[in-house]
Design an enzyme around this catalytic site. Structure first.
Site, PDB file in Angstrom:
ATOM      1  N   SER A 309      50.134 136.320 126.707  1.00 28.64           N
ATOM      2  CA  SER A 309      49.157 136.497 127.782  1.00 28.64           C
ATOM      3  C   SER A 309      49.114 135.320 128.743  1.00 28.64           C
ATOM      4  O   SER A 309      48.953 135.498 129.948  1.00 28.64           O
ATOM      5  CB  SER A 309      47.766 136.714 127.180  1.00 28.64           C
ATOM      6  OG  SER A 309      47.407 135.611 126.370  1.00 28.64           O
ATOM      7  N   LYS A 327      56.615 126.298 125.187  1.00 20.61           N
ATOM      8  CA  LYS A 327      55.682 127.284 125.733  1.00 20.61           C
ATOM      9  C   LYS A 327      55.306 126.874 127.152  1.00 20.61           C
ATOM     10  O   LYS A 327      54.753 125.801 127.374  1.00 20.61           O
ATOM     11  CB  LYS A 327      54.439 127.397 124.842  1.00 20.61           C
ATOM     12  CG  LYS A 327      53.447 128.440 125.327  1.00 20.61           C
ATOM     13  CD  LYS A 327      52.422 128.778 124.259  1.00 20.61           C
ATOM     14  CE  LYS A 327      51.516 127.628 123.929  1.00 20.61           C
ATOM     15  NZ  LYS A 327      50.386 128.029 123.044  1.00 20.61           N
ATOM     16  N   THR A 414      56.817 122.325 120.631  1.00 20.08           N
ATOM     17  CA  THR A 414      56.664 122.029 119.204  1.00 20.08           C
ATOM     18  C   THR A 414      57.984 122.297 118.497  1.00 20.08           C
ATOM     19  O   THR A 414      58.861 122.993 119.029  1.00 20.08           O
ATOM     20  CB  THR A 414      55.572 122.894 118.554  1.00 20.08           C
ATOM     21  OG1 THR A 414      55.940 124.280 118.654  1.00 20.08           O
ATOM     22  CG2 THR A 414      54.231 122.683 119.243  1.00 20.08           C
ATOM     23  N   LEU A 416      60.565 124.078 116.158  1.00 23.18           N
ATOM     24  CA  LEU A 416      60.741 125.495 115.861  1.00 23.18           C
ATOM     25  C   LEU A 416      60.619 125.707 114.357  1.00 23.18           C
ATOM     26  O   LEU A 416      61.211 124.967 113.569  1.00 23.18           O
ATOM     27  CB  LEU A 416      62.108 125.959 116.354  1.00 23.18           C
ATOM     28  CG  LEU A 416      62.330 127.465 116.423  1.00 23.18           C
ATOM     29  CD1 LEU A 416      61.459 128.092 117.507  1.00 23.18           C
ATOM     30  CD2 LEU A 416      63.799 127.766 116.699  1.00 23.18           C
ATOM     31  N   VAL A 417      59.832 126.705 113.955  1.00 16.44           N
ATOM     32  CA  VAL A 417      59.606 126.929 112.529  1.00 16.44           C
ATOM     33  C   VAL A 417      60.488 128.071 112.029  1.00 16.44           C
ATOM     34  O   VAL A 417      60.737 129.036 112.749  1.00 16.44           O
ATOM     35  CB  VAL A 417      58.126 127.241 112.236  1.00 16.44           C
ATOM     36  CG1 VAL A 417      57.244 126.085 112.672  1.00 16.44           C
ATOM     37  CG2 VAL A 417      57.685 128.530 112.919  1.00 16.44           C
ATOM     38  N   ASP A 457      42.216 132.469 116.271  1.00 10.92           N
ATOM     39  CA  ASP A 457      43.090 133.575 116.671  1.00 10.92           C
ATOM     40  C   ASP A 457      43.829 134.096 115.445  1.00 10.92           C
ATOM     41  O   ASP A 457      44.725 133.431 114.929  1.00 10.92           O
ATOM     42  CB  ASP A 457      44.089 133.103 117.728  1.00 10.92           C
ATOM     43  CG  ASP A 457      44.913 134.246 118.299  1.00 10.92           C
ATOM     44  OD1 ASP A 457      44.819 135.369 117.764  1.00 10.92           O
ATOM     45  OD2 ASP A 457      45.649 134.017 119.272  1.00 10.92           O
ATOM     46  N   ASN A 462      50.801 134.173 114.281  1.00  3.04           N
ATOM     47  CA  ASN A 462      50.373 132.785 114.135  1.00  3.04           C
ATOM     48  C   ASN A 462      50.522 132.285 112.704  1.00  3.04           C
ATOM     49  O   ASN A 462      50.180 131.140 112.411  1.00  3.04           O
ATOM     50  CB  ASN A 462      48.918 132.627 114.588  1.00  3.04           C
ATOM     51  CG  ASN A 462      48.767 132.799 116.083  1.00  3.04           C
ATOM     52  OD1 ASN A 462      49.723 132.654 116.829  1.00  3.04           O
ATOM     53  ND2 ASN A 462      47.565 133.124 116.524  1.00  3.04           N
ATOM     54  N   ASP A 476      49.802 128.097 117.225  1.00  2.00           N
ATOM     55  CA  ASP A 476      48.907 128.464 118.327  1.00  2.00           C
ATOM     56  C   ASP A 476      47.468 128.013 118.090  1.00  2.00           C
ATOM     57  O   ASP A 476      46.657 128.735 117.519  1.00  2.00           O
ATOM     58  CB  ASP A 476      48.948 129.971 118.573  1.00  2.00           C
ATOM     59  CG  ASP A 476      48.359 130.342 119.927  1.00  2.00           C
ATOM     60  OD1 ASP A 476      47.719 129.470 120.544  1.00  2.00           O
ATOM     61  OD2 ASP A 476      48.521 131.493 120.352  1.00  2.00           O
TER      62      ASP A 476
END
EC number: 2.7.-.-
Length: 619
Positions: A309, A327, A414, A416-417, A457, A462, A476
């Site tokens: 969004s 992001k 951040t 990357l997971v 959230d 997430n 997030d």
């Protein structure tokens, strides 16, 4: 003029409703053509009016300046070129396997240009599958570039990186100016009116449903037909920002609040936001990070792997080899919060999409504040670092590092997971799913009653589970907020009373918290207390609570009409985000059919809460 535009939108809605009421009988007798002509005329007038306002951007800015002054949005609005950028449909990037040779060549050439300089970011890893919390349906068509990547991946013993952006997502420029965004909402208002007319026509020409099926709370208006839901989704995915955020909130509601068919369409809102053209995206990065931002990276993938969004996410690799997720906030989103929320609420109000008792004015204020916080990526980075510190010794949860040198007001980078989001965890063993859900609920209680600091959230994406390390990454933190002790002191007693089966205690504490005034009708009081008691059943059960088999949704559904019609005051502001998080956590447990003991979990949280306070309960 902006006021005229809003009056026009409302007038069109009233016109549509009047035509619906006065011509329903003629529809049944074959007057559909007359209805269509009326709708087409209304749309023509609206489009002409919008065109007349094309050159009046300054007056619209003046109109909303007083709204902006009430909120601290320090980032200046960017002056992007007003010419519309050509949309790039997913079919123009990922071709069908059966297309002709000439078409294949041209599309492959276009794709090569789009991904110029791309290198496989996962070739250095082996036996590792990564997912990017988007629509995971397969994409047809193979290009020479795809074959080459597959060969390289096979040689390195790893699977090739795959874009996980939804096939429905399109490359479209974000409307930056308020006038441009307002025009999209004006077009949506007209489309909803036409769609409502068509829906009444269809319903009048077919037999009524005699199966006695129960309607959802938001399923009573012809404005909320499937065709109109499609219109809403298309508009929200284009304008993004505050409007799309509300659509995403609707997507995580259960079937008691939204018709299942509409819920499926709104689910696309969560997964299918359009993404910025490369030119607009790179300009946004250069404005925030400086013109030499690429010098800090070994690789940057220009096509995002996720679009949401407020921003879109790109894969990159730093010079030291670390893979990161960047992001990037859509330009103009932060500056358009007030106008976006006002425009969307106007559309929803005129379509009767908001049930009575929601207190729209209060809801609007809460949405504005939450969205303003989520647009501040510097604040989100601080929240992520704080959560990382709070959970630094946790054996199950962790928070990825924030990359400070690639983060700013509108860019957040951040690490990357690995792993996959929890909406893909259904194939895991039930024992493992129970463990995941137990940790999520326990974390929810700790956030509220121990940290008094919560990420609110509950989006599936997430929570990323890594089967290799058996840990979950938390992502997030834009919606993170704190809670005062004055709030948690009372709220924990409400849950305690519900867990103990104490209805009088629930009522007393609810009045203390301002859920109720004490002057509500008996029906309203009973409905509120019943709802709290139902939600407290998980913490009251001596046996492991079966979230998959519980009837909470159905029973709460039966209470909603009374609470909406007879509520005297809006609920406390804190509960909007809190209940979104708690409800989302319960929904995860339900979808994964978790069967866990929650009574001991809450009793431990209750004991720890008051032992850490200077005063005990009710003192």
């Amino acid at each position: 003029m902006a006021g005229d535009m809003l009056l026009l939108m409302r007038g069109l809605a009233r016109l549509s409703q009047a035509v619906i009421e006065t011509q329903a009988n003629s529809l049944r007798s074959g007057g559909v053509q007359t209805m269509q002509m009326t709708a087409e005329q209304a749309m023509g007038v609206a489009m002409q009016k919008i065109q007349e306002f094309t050159g009046s951007q300054q007056s619209v800015s003046d109109f909303s300046a007083d709204m902006d002054s009430k909120y601290d949005f320090t980032a200046s609005e960017q002056n992007f070129e007003s010419a519309a950028h050509g949309g790039l449909d997913s079919d123009s990037v990922f071709r069908d396997a059966n297309t002709g040779a000439a078409n294949t060549y041209s599309q492959a050439q276009g794709k090569s240009k789009l991904f110029d300089g791309y290198k496989d970011p996962t070739s250095q890893f082996t036996g590792h599958t990564r997912s990017y919390h988007q629509d995971h349906s397969s994409v047809g068509g193979i290009t020479a570039e795809d074959i080459e990547k597959a060969r390289e991946a096979k040689q390195n013993g790893s699977k090739p990186h795959k874009q996980m952006l939804s096939e429905r997502a399109r490359e479209r420029k974000v409307p930056v100016t308020r006038l441009g965004r307002l025009a999209n909402f004006g077009g949506l208002a007209v489309g909803l009116g036409i769609g409502a007319l068509a829906e009444v026509a269809k319903k009048s020409l077919r037999s009524e449903d005699k199966n006695g099926n129960k309607k959802a709370v938001l399923d009573s208006s012809p404005f909320l037909s499937e065709a109109n839901a499609e219109r809403i989704v298309r508009t929200l995915c284009k304008v993004r920002g505050a409007a799309l955020k509300l659509g995403q909130m609707l997507s995580i509601q259960d079937d008691a609040f939204i018709n299942p068919q509409l819920a499926k369409i709104f689910e696309r809102v969560r997964q299918s936001a359009d993404f910025m053209p490369i030119k607009q995206m790179t300009k946004a990065l250069s404005n925030d990070l400086g013109p030499n931002w690429r010098d800090k990276l070994e690789m940057f993938e220009e096509r995002p792997f996720a679009a949401a969004s407020i921003g879109q996410v790109h894969l990159a690799r730093m010079k030291d080899g670390r893979e990161v997720a960047m992001k990037i906030q859509y330009p103009g989103v932060a500056q358009s919060i007030n106008s976006d929320v006002n425009n969307l609420m106007t559309v929803l109000s005129m379509s009767n999409a908001l049930p009575e008792g929601l207190f729209p004015e209060h809801l609007i204020d809460v949405m504005r504040r939450e969205l303003a916080l989520e647009c501040d990526y510097i604040r989100e980075a601080k929240c992520a670092r704080k959560f990382k510190e709070l959970l630094k010794d946790h054996p199950f949860f962790y928070v990825p590092d924030v990359i400070s040198e690639l983060s700013s007001q509108h860019v957040l980078t951040t690490e990357l997971v690995p792993g996959f989001p929890l909406d893909q965890a259904e194939a895991l063993t039930q024992e493992l799913k129970n463990e995941i859900c137990k940790n999520i609920l326990n974390l929810c209680l700790r956030e509220l009653f121990e940290f008094r600091y919560m990420q609110t959230d509950p989006n599936w994406s997430n929570f990323f589970y890594d089967p290799q390390t058996h840990r979950v990454a938390l992502l997030d933190f834009g919606a993170t907020r704190g809670f005062d002790e004055s709030f948690t002191d009372v709220y924990i007693e409400i849950i305690k009373a519900a867990a103990d089966g104490n209805r009088e205690g629930v009522l007393k504490q609810s009045i203390d918290m301002k859920f109720l005034t004490g002057y509500e009708s008996k029906a309203m009081v009973n409905a509120h207390v019943d709802a709290v008691m139902i939600l407290g059943e998980a913490f009251a059960s001596e046996e492991p609570f079966d979230f998959g088999a519980q009837s909470t949704t159905e029973r709460i559904h039966n209470l909603i009409p009374v609470m909406l019609k007879q509520r005297l005051i809006p609920p406390p502001e804190e509960t909007y985000s809190l209940h979104r998080k708690m409800g989302g956590s319960f929904l995860i447990c339900s979808r994964l059919n978790a069967k866990i003991s929650c009574k001991d979990m809450f009793e431990a949280a209750y004991s720890n809460y008051w032992s850490g306070r200077k005063k005990g309960p009710s003192q």
